[in-house]
Enzyme design. Structure first.
Site, PDB file in Angstrom:
ATOM      1  N   LEU A 124      41.123  43.930  28.244  1.00 31.80           N
ATOM      2  CA  LEU A 124      42.187  44.861  27.848  1.00 31.80           C
ATOM      3  C   LEU A 124      42.266  46.056  28.811  1.00 31.80           C
ATOM      4  O   LEU A 124      42.831  47.083  28.488  1.00 31.80           O
ATOM      5  CB  LEU A 124      41.963  45.347  26.401  1.00 31.80           C
ATOM      6  CG  LEU A 124      41.942  44.232  25.343  1.00 31.80           C
ATOM      7  CD1 LEU A 124      41.655  44.803  23.958  1.00 31.80           C
ATOM      8  CD2 LEU A 124      43.251  43.452  25.316  1.00 31.80           C
ATOM      9  N   GLU A 159      39.723  50.286  42.941  1.00 34.09           N
ATOM     10  CA  GLU A 159      38.975  49.172  42.341  1.00 34.09           C
ATOM     11  C   GLU A 159      38.668  48.100  43.384  1.00 34.09           C
ATOM     12  O   GLU A 159      37.575  47.531  43.411  1.00 34.09           O
ATOM     13  CB  GLU A 159      39.752  48.597  41.152  1.00 34.09           C
ATOM     14  CG  GLU A 159      38.918  47.603  40.374  1.00 34.09           C
ATOM     15  CD  GLU A 159      39.382  47.379  38.949  1.00 34.09           C
ATOM     16  OE1 GLU A 159      40.087  48.249  38.385  1.00 34.09           O
ATOM     17  OE2 GLU A 159      39.034  46.327  38.398  1.00 34.09           O
ATOM     18  N   ASP A 171      47.377  46.017  35.903  1.00 30.44           N
ATOM     19  CA  ASP A 171      46.754  46.881  34.895  1.00 30.44           C
ATOM     20  C   ASP A 171      47.017  48.355  35.187  1.00 30.44           C
ATOM     21  O   ASP A 171      47.328  49.143  34.289  1.00 30.44           O
ATOM     22  CB  ASP A 171      45.244  46.617  34.850  1.00 30.44           C
ATOM     23  CG  ASP A 171      44.930  45.149  34.655  1.00 30.44           C
ATOM     24  OD1 ASP A 171      45.838  44.399  34.258  1.00 30.44           O
ATOM     25  OD2 ASP A 171      43.780  44.750  34.915  1.00 30.44           O
TER      26      ASP A 171
HETATM   27  C1  GLA Z   1      42.794  41.197  35.552  1.00 31.81           C
HETATM   28  C2  GLA Z   1      43.236  41.868  36.846  1.00 31.81           C
HETATM   29  C3  GLA Z   1      44.750  41.866  36.974  1.00 31.81           C
HETATM   30  C4  GLA Z   1      45.310  40.457  36.776  1.00 31.81           C
HETATM   31  C5  GLA Z   1      44.725  39.806  35.530  1.00 31.81           C
HETATM   32  C6  GLA Z   1      45.121  38.356  35.387  1.00 31.81           C
HETATM   33  O1  GLA Z   1      43.231  41.944  34.470  1.00 31.81           O
HETATM   34  O2  GLA Z   1      42.770  43.200  36.876  1.00 31.81           O
HETATM   35  O3  GLA Z   1      45.142  42.390  38.203  1.00 31.81           O
HETATM   36  O4  GLA Z   1      45.101  39.669  37.911  1.00 31.81           O
HETATM   37  O5  GLA Z   1      43.318  39.882  35.498  1.00 31.81           O
HETATM   38  O6  GLA Z   1      46.464  38.242  35.116  1.00 31.81           O
END
Ligand code: GLA
Length: 383
Positions: A124, A159, A171
């Site tokens: 999440l 990151e 995200d």
């Molecule tokens: C993680 C990564 C995102 C994305 C998802 C998969 O949350 O941080 O950038 O690649 O996995 O959709």
């Protein structure tokens, strides 16, 4: 539970200065998984779990960060941050400071208190919420006011380069641009986006399988490498394919047989997921919940069978949801191999749905899942 008053008091007691406080949300992705780094489409919503960052400037030339969650403090000379931040929570906020400075933002020495309630390792986006909350806090000590798109990109860079996990932009972007009661369809290449209202008749029920997920862990990187291998292969036939986003089902029909089977299936997931994600945004906008639910079910099957990023527990959770009254659509959300399923549920059924899903999952796995009823929430902001 996030508590602005409590973090303000804690920060003031610990550091002797009243802070400015910022909140950045976690996210749930409704559809569009592992498409972001392929330049494709995602449709997440910000949720009402997040991270608070309380900040005040210091005059002793140090950066001091206290985590309420880990009950731990780190302290570094402001001009002598560690070169990388792998494997420790402080890597996320320190990486943001480093990247902001490298981009020319004059972040001074500061005290920072962090407190979050995004479940860790649940898919999440606790990481992005820490990054974006830290970025807003650190930028508040400068004269700069960059666009949200730029903040998202800088946090992703932190990151990627400082923490060392190869995440895409989804995200950080949703934490920067989410909107209350809306999902957001994002074109991860152009960063153009469209908000799609989630009607009050639809509830978001998130079910934590309690199987830990980690982007920094191996599977995510392996999938990403497989996708890049497939992209390079297709580019060999069609040089205009820069990212897998540029390929369509016809490319796989034409050349897929020459690819290793695992690479073919990873590519097929992404190519079809992009189509499903755009269709899902249209279905949501048109109020066509049946179509939305069908697309989510197809997305889960593709994630499980072609991308092989599900796990037994997530499949059980999705399977259990399918029989319950009120379900619109269910699938594993986030980076995969554990974490949470997202369930869109008719609001009138949501409470009962949550109880029954919990019970059925426990009966079938012996695991007591955490079930969260979330609302699509606002982007990061000062509080
Ligand atoms: C993680 C990564 C995102 C994305 C998802 C998969 O949350 O941080 O950038 O690649 O996995 O959709």
């Amino acid at each position: 539970m996030l508590d602005v008053n409590a973090i303000t008091t804690r920060h003031t007691e610990r550091f002797g200065d009243a802070p400015a406080v910022f909140l950045a949300p976690g996210r749930v992705n409704l559809i569009g998984e592992h498409t972001d780094y392929a330049g494709g489409f995602v449709m997440p919503a910000a949720i009402d779990f997040g991270t608070l960052a309380a900040i005040s400037p210091r005059n002793d030339g140090r950066i001091v960060i206290w985590s309420e969650n880990f009950h731990e403090q780190v302290s570094h000379p402001s001009d002598g941050l560690p070169p990388s931040g792998r494997g420790h929570w402080s890597g996320y906020p320190l990486g943001v400071v480093k990247v902001l400075r490298d981009a020319g933002f004059a972040v001074p020495a500061f005290s920072l208190t962090l407190q979050g309630d995004v479940p860790l390792g649940a898919g999440l986006s606790s990481s992005a919420s820490i990054e974006v909350a830290t970025a807003l806090a650190a930028l508040s000590l400068t004269d700069a006011n960059p666009e949200r798109e730029e903040i998202a990109k800088l946090c992703q860079r932190a990151e990627n380069t400082y923490v060392g996990s190869s995440c895409g932009i989804m995200d950080q972007f949703i934490a920067c641009r989410g909107a209350e009661n809306h999902a957001l369809l994002l074109d991860c290449r152009s960063l153009e986006y469209r908000l799609a209202p989630i009607p009050p008749s639809v509830s978001i029920v998130i079910a934590n399988t309690m199987v830990k997920h980690s982007v920094a862990g191996g599977e995510y990187g392996i999938r990403r490498a497989e996708v890049e291998e497939g992209t390079a292969f297709l580019r060999g036939h069609r040089p205009e394919i820069e990212l897998l986003r540029d390929a369509g089902p016809q490319d796989l029909e034409q050349w897929g047989a020459e690819m290793p089977d695992n690479v073919l299936r990873r590519c097929r997931h992404i190519i079809t997921e992009n189509l499903r994600t755009v269709a899902a945004a249209d279905a949501l906008a048109a109020g066509n919940m049946k179509r939305l639910g069908d697309l989510m079910a197809a997305a889960h099957a593709s994630y499980r069978d072609d991308f092989e990023a599900s796990c037994e527990e997530a499949d059980i959770m999705v399977g259990a949801a399918e029989h319950l009254p009120g379900l619109i659509g269910a699938r594993l959300t986030g980076g995969g191999v554990g974490g949470c399923t997202v369930n869109l549920v008719q609001a009138g059924h949501a409470q009962d749905f949550a109880v029954r899903l919990h019970d059925e999952y426990r009966m079938r796995t012996g695991i007591a899942a955490e079930i969260y009823r979330c609302h699509a929430s606002a982007a990061a902001h000062a509080v």
